[in-house]
Design an enzyme around this catalytic site. Structure first.
Site, PDB file in Angstrom:
ATOM      1  N   LYS A 137       0.946  39.882  17.475  1.00  0.00           N
ATOM      2  CA  LYS A 137       0.513  38.483  17.547  1.00  0.00           C
ATOM      3  C   LYS A 137      -0.192  38.163  18.870  1.00  0.00           C
ATOM      4  O   LYS A 137      -0.994  37.245  18.940  1.00  0.00           O
ATOM      5  CB  LYS A 137       1.690  37.553  17.296  1.00  0.00           C
ATOM      6  CG  LYS A 137       2.146  37.665  15.843  1.00  0.00           C
ATOM      7  CD  LYS A 137       3.140  36.622  15.438  1.00  0.00           C
ATOM      8  CE  LYS A 137       3.399  36.688  13.937  1.00  0.00           C
ATOM      9  NZ  LYS A 137       4.126  37.907  13.525  1.00  0.00           N
ATOM     10  N   ASP A 138       0.077  38.948  19.902  1.00  0.00           N
ATOM     11  CA  ASP A 138      -0.659  38.770  21.162  1.00  0.00           C
ATOM     12  C   ASP A 138      -2.166  38.943  20.973  1.00  0.00           C
ATOM     13  O   ASP A 138      -2.954  38.334  21.701  1.00  0.00           O
ATOM     14  CB  ASP A 138      -0.203  39.798  22.201  1.00  0.00           C
ATOM     15  CG  ASP A 138       1.215  39.544  22.693  1.00  0.00           C
ATOM     16  OD1 ASP A 138       1.636  38.376  22.757  1.00  0.00           O
ATOM     17  OD2 ASP A 138       1.910  40.532  23.020  1.00  0.00           O
TER      18      ASP A 138
END
Ligand SMILES: *Cc1c(COP(=O)(O)O)cnc(C)c1O
Length: 475
Positions: free
Chosen positions: A117-118
């Site tokens: 998700k980064d």
């Protein structure tokens, strides 16, 4: 580029407007009016761009096809500031490694919170700061997380001008490492709210607050849910980067296996494929919460109630409904917004399910659109983690294990299969210990974080209580 709603609303919007919004006014999700096409010449050029100039330059090429209301030089600077070796650990940003003949792992989880998700959230943080600064506005981000989304959002937004984060999470349900990651942040613009309930309760609260239009307007509430188009768009880039690494020429096809929950990640793969990236199969791997596998096998989309949503050892895939799925159904039904509205609003609202198995388009899901699916259980996860460790000396996390297990069922001769590595094992240490009898490695920057002071407020599963907290902390 103009954006439209999957439910047929006549309005068209620009990127910068939908960047800061959640759902479209009719409850639909935003999609571009068309998918820009990467023809053979463009693919050749992008392969060279990635090889010679790197991931940030490739991201700029792709993003600029969808974002035409931010000056090119600014967008380029945002991409360069986001995708750096310092933040993501390697020059490739998403390095590929071969596990066995024709099966690869694409590392998407070397960012600040050690989950994929980064990849999107770091970009979102910089886009938000840019756009809010340009408008002289503020935004209060309200989110719900079962772990990875919340920490990725907080690490992306911490210290950013004009942004506050209010992140709800189900009390006591995240792994100790995930709790420590989030609750140890001391930045004044980050607020952790532990809700006495399950993840769906958190999601319902976020939805209820967003539906309270007066409150939303007064307190400038926004979200960073996986339905945010900018997040999805950012994820499109690593399908291209993975493809270029897994193939020698653009005549080859490559398949991707994607550990899936809310269908955001694999939907980005769908967008890449619609742009012309030569993807053979898009493999949707689910855990015991197999809403999506059921759909691709049977044509029935049946959302689960809280009671039927299992708590599993790949918790970031524990979903009752897949919030991005509507985007794919919109394309599958030839972009018939009225029909999508009927299915997602009326049918789901009334019956909790809809059935497409007799619809003429359903065969297109696997045919024209290349989707395949499979399901993995706790026992599969343990076996896959153990096997990968024993045979390849590679430690994978529980979600990636689901992806690898299902990938092997969908291999085709001569087609490389790229499994997206969505998190590092340290985030789910208990299951790693169960599988391997040893602790996962811990990156140095996370030594001892469980011992740090925690900043978290406990609240009941009650919309009014969350609204009161926000109102009190928005000065
Ligand atoms: C969020 C997440 C997923 C699921 O991704 P979706 O985009 O919701 O399908 C899978 N694995 C990990 C580790 C995650 O954090």
């Amino acid at each position: 580029m103009q954006y439209l709603s999957t439910r047929g609303h006549p309005d068209r919007k620009r990127f910068s407007d939908i960047l800061l919004e959640g759902l479209a006014p009719d409850g639909g999700l935003y999609l571009p009016e068309h998918y820009p096409q990467a023809d053979a010449a463009t693919l050749r050029q992008w392969r060279t761009v990635y090889d010679q100039q790197g991931y940030a330059a490739l991201a700029f090429e792709i993003l600029s096809l969808y974002i035409d209301d931010i000056p090119a030089a600014d967008l380029k600077a945002i991409c360069e500031k986001t995708y750096t070796q310092e933040v993501f650990g390697t020059k490739e940003i998403v390095p590929l490694r071969e596990l066995e003949d024709g099966v690869y792992l694409e590392a998407l989880s070397n960012g600040p919170t050690l989950a994929f998700k980064d990849m999107a959230m770091q970009l979102l943080g910089n886009l938000f700061e840019y756009e809010l600064g340009r408008r002289g506005e503020e935004l209060n981000i309200l989110g719900a997380t079962s772990g990875d989304t919340g920490s990725a959002a907080e690490y992306a937004m911490k210290g950013k001008r004009g942004v506050r984060v209010f992140m709800t999470s189900p009390k006591g349900r995240m792994s100790p490492f995930q709790q420590a990651q989030m609750f140890s942040l001391q930045d004044a613009n980050i607020h952790n709210l532990a809700i006495d309930g399950v993840f769906d309760d958190c999601q319902d609260i976020v939805k209820a607050v967003s539906n309270d239009l007066d409150f939303k307007r007064q307190y400038k509430i926004g979200t960073v849910n996986s339905i945010n188009w900018a997040r999805l768009l950012a994820q499109v880039v690593y399908y291209f980067a993975g493809y270029f690494q897994a193939s020698r020429s653009n005549d080859q096809k490559v398949s991707f296996s994607v550990p899936s929950g809310n269908f955001g990640n694999v939907c980005a793969g769908h967008v890449a494929r619609m742009m012309g990236l030569p993807i053979a199969r898009l493999v949707v791997a689910t855990n015991e919460n197999d809403v999506l596998d059921e759909f691709f096998r049977t044509g029935v989309y049946r959302v689960r109630g809280s009671a039927d949503t299992h708590e599993t050892s790949s918790p970031s895939m524990d979903i009752s409904k897949a919030s991005n799925f509507e985007r794919f159904v919109f394309d599958l039904l030839d972009r018939d917004g009225a029909e999508v509205k009927r299915l997602f609003q009326d049918e789901l609202g009334r019956h909790g399910k809809f059935e497409l198995h007799e619809h003429r388009s359903f065969a297109d899901a696997s045919g024209k659109y290349g989707f395949a699916s499979g399901r993995s259980t706790h026992a599969d996860r343990l076996a896959t983690i153990r096997d990968t460790w024993t045979r390849f000396a590679t430690m994978i996390d529980t979600h990636t294990a689901d992806g690898l297990k299902v990938a092997r069922e969908q291999l085709q001769p001569g087609v490389p299969m790229v499994v997206l590595e969505t998190a590092l094992p340290i985030k789910f240490a208990a299951t790693i210990v169960e599988a391997l009898g040893q602790q996962p490695e811990r990156p140095a920057q996370f030594e001892g974080i469980e011992e740090l002071p925690k900043r978290v407020t406990e609240l009941p599963a009650d919309t009014a209580a969350v609204q009161a907290y926000i109102a009190a902390h928005c000065a």
